[in-house]
Design an enzyme around this catalytic site. Sequence first.
Site, short mmCIF file in Angstrom:
data_model
loop_
_atom_site.label_atom_id
_atom_site.label_comp_id
_atom_site.label_asym_id
_atom_site.label_seq_id
_atom_site.Cartn_x
_atom_site.Cartn_y
_atom_site.Cartn_z
N ASP A 159 -0.32 9.71 -3.83
CA ASP A 159 0.53 9.98 -4.95
C ASP A 159 0.66 11.63 -4.88
OD1 ASP A 159 1.29 9.21 -7.12
OD2 ASP A 159 -0.54 10.71 -8.85
N THR A 161 2.44 3.12 -3.47
CA THR A 161 1.15 2.38 -3.26
C THR A 161 1.53 1.83 -2.29
OG1 THR A 161 -0.06 3.30 -4.32
CG2 THR A 161 -1.25 1.98 -3.64
N ASN A 162 2.43 1.54 -2.62
CA ASN A 162 2.01 -0.22 -1.12
C ASN A 162 2.31 0.73 0.44
OD1 ASN A 162 1.70 -2.03 -3.38
ND2 ASN A 162 3.82 -2.50 -3.84
N PHE A 189 8.09 -4.11 1.32
CA PHE A 189 6.65 -4.60 1.98
C PHE A 189 6.56 -3.78 3.15
CE2 PHE A 189 6.95 -7.45 -2.08
CZ PHE A 189 5.95 -6.85 -3.14
N GLY A 190 5.56 -4.92 3.49
CA GLY A 190 5.80 -4.82 5.58
C GLY A 190 7.01 -4.60 5.77
N SER A 205 8.20 6.31 -10.53
CA SER A 205 7.04 4.62 -11.15
C SER A 205 8.42 3.54 -10.48
CB SER A 205 6.78 5.20 -12.86
OG SER A 205 8.39 4.98 -12.89
N ARG A 247 14.67 3.24 -7.40
CA ARG A 247 14.97 1.78 -7.56
C ARG A 247 16.26 1.78 -8.03
NH1 ARG A 247 12.24 -3.23 -9.30
NH2 ARG A 247 10.98 -2.31 -9.21
N GLY A 293 -3.76 10.79 -16.45
CA GLY A 293 -3.65 12.29 -16.53
C GLY A 293 -3.40 13.13 -17.22
N LYS A 309 -1.98 14.97 -12.26
CA LYS A 309 -0.59 15.52 -12.33
C LYS A 309 -0.47 17.22 -12.94
CE LYS A 309 0.93 11.57 -11.86
NZ LYS A 309 1.16 10.77 -10.75
N ASN A 317 9.55 -2.82 5.26
CA ASN A 317 9.52 -1.37 5.34
C ASN A 317 9.27 -0.82 6.62
OD1 ASN A 317 10.76 -1.97 2.32
ND2 ASN A 317 9.32 -0.69 1.53
N CYS A 358 9.02 2.29 -7.99
CA CYS A 358 8.79 1.89 -6.64
C CYS A 358 8.52 1.55 -5.21
CB CYS A 358 10.02 3.28 -6.07
SG CYS A 358 11.24 3.58 -7.26
N ARG A 376 -5.21 0.53 -14.88
CA ARG A 376 -5.06 1.36 -13.83
C ARG A 376 -6.31 0.86 -12.93
NH1 ARG A 376 -1.21 5.25 -12.46
NH2 ARG A 376 -0.32 4.96 -13.96
N HIS A 419 5.21 15.77 -6.21
CA HIS A 419 4.95 13.88 -6.11
C HIS A 419 4.89 13.18 -4.57
CE1 HIS A 419 5.51 10.41 -9.49
NE2 HIS A 419 3.95 10.61 -9.02
N ARG A 467 0.33 8.14 -20.08
CA ARG A 467 0.71 9.70 -19.92
C ARG A 467 1.90 9.69 -21.29
NH1 ARG A 467 4.30 11.13 -16.78
NH2 ARG A 467 4.70 9.81 -15.66
N TYR A 472 -6.87 9.38 -22.08
CA TYR A 472 -6.77 8.29 -20.60
C TYR A 472 -5.75 9.49 -19.69
CZ TYR A 472 -4.84 4.27 -19.00
OH TYR A 472 -4.51 3.13 -18.01
#
Length: 609
Positions: A296, A274-275, A514-515, A269, A421, A220, A227, A517, A271, A390, A247, A78, A218
């Site tokens: 997302d 997706t995880n 990760f887990g 981004s 972050r 977005g 977006k 959290n 941070c 991606r 978002h 983007r 490419y």
Amino acid sequence: MNAASIAPEWVRHQELRQWVADLSRRTKPNNVVWCDGSQAEYERLCDELVSNGTFIRLNPALRPKSFLARSHPSDVARMEDRTFICSRSEEDAGPTNNWVDPREMRRKLERLFDGCMRGRTMYVVPFSMGPIGSPIAQIGVEITDSAYVAVSMRVMTRMGRAVVEWLGEQGKFVPCVHSVGAPLEPGEAGVAWPCNEKEKWIVHFPETREIWSYGSGYGGNALLGKKCLALRIASVMARDEGWLAEHMLVLGLEAPSGEKSYVAAAFPSACGKTNLAMLIPPPAFKGWKVTTVGEDIAWIKPGPDGRLRAINPEYGLFGVAPGTSEHTNPNAMKMLRENVIFTNVALTPDGDVWWEGMNEPPAQLTDWQGRPWTPEDGKKGRLATHANARFTVPAAQCPSLDPKWEDPQGVPIAAFVFGGRRSSTVPLVVEAPTWEDGVYMAATLGSETTAAITGKVGVVRRDPMAMLAFCGYNMGDYFAHWLKMGRAVKQQPRIFRVNWFRRDAQGRFIWPGFGENMRVLQWIVERCQGRARGGVETPLGIMPRFEDLNWHGLEAKITPTQYAELSRIDLSAWQDELKSHDELFEKLGARAPSALDARRGRMHERLAA
């Protein structure tokens, strides 16, 4: 070429037929294809993309029905600096958006799109953001001269004939026009990744609900349902109609008792969004389940039950590959076993894909630009995979997919979570005492930049609600809309801020992430359900004490002393933080809501005390 000769018989919408005919005369493609969204069409277009070199078919024994695309090096992400909100008034776009007078921009687009599809095929891509017919969904139609875009839109949206049939003869749709900006002269051979290396524009007209994109193929920039429609244009629609386009990921948390709560969470981004959306609870949380509604974008409307209800308007995931692994996101790795379009990752000698962070690199690879690569190149700092590489994959392949992810009424949101972050200053988790305090907390969200964002590392950038690049109107008005939405429902979601990235004096992450959290998520949902073990009031809001979190299985890693550091409020650091908040509000000027200005003053007072 007239309208009747372009559209198939199943298109009954005369305005749509005429619009496509007019654009065809203007852009001058060789032919026009109306996408029906069928599997046969998808396979045919993929075969064509393989034939012209855009796609490499991966080894069907290792990665069935999957492909690799390599973009042009000038077209990899983007481009915030080439993205414009062309509202009639510059003040309506606000100081956080790029603005050009819409009349000037239309003259520019008139020039750029004249004959821009010459020698190419125009694809008409009707799509629904959200389940077709949902009261929270919206319809768009994208015109594009890129088959890569057409097949990607089939993965990312509900696309094709069913959408046009739902539109009927007079349904409303958002017009989206895209061209790679690389017309072909007679006899000129095409290239594997067409784009315009010199000129790129991603343009939004909020009042007329239009999107025009030129020069990029490419992500977005080209998949205009993502977006562009789902956030920039939808945020304006949401303001005008009384809902939220955010978002945000949406996940479900189900306790062993069967009680379930849904959480919407916003992160800039880099941070781990997706995880978090696909989190697998650690062994200490036996009986708990985490389910994924979306990772997302969330569209959120007041429901008849007096609660805010959310849908994931997307149908697929366009996720960042580097850093995705069995350790960070095992559910995502399961999703990526088949039916995937990979872009700008590395290719293994046996026809599979690899990226940094997946596992140990093979002895030999072909990098994202088609060059030989070995681990020695990696030691010299040359990546095999582009940092923004991606994967495009159907959401239906997600192992943790929530049973209600396609519920047209949406799922009820119990909590909003905002995170960034931050290596210092911001504690692990804080609950806002009121809706207004929570909106202030989210409006002043900051995150440390990565090289991929600004070229600089560790600089705190204000990213309100993680919407800095995606809000389609004045950010001050956006804050006011959030305040208004809190008054539009009987049952307001609680608002929390989290920070998984605090570091110790040696620069090491204190929180395992990760887990793990899940320990913070449990406290959050139990607060919402009225079952939490407690918390303590601080100048920033309500925070859990050490004994308020479930530490079973993590006792050796997080001691009370370490937790004290995760929760510490450094007065000096917060004085600097508030100065940064002041700069944001000064930038917004009179459009910043007075209610948030009052909260800012109170925050100064509480910290001073």
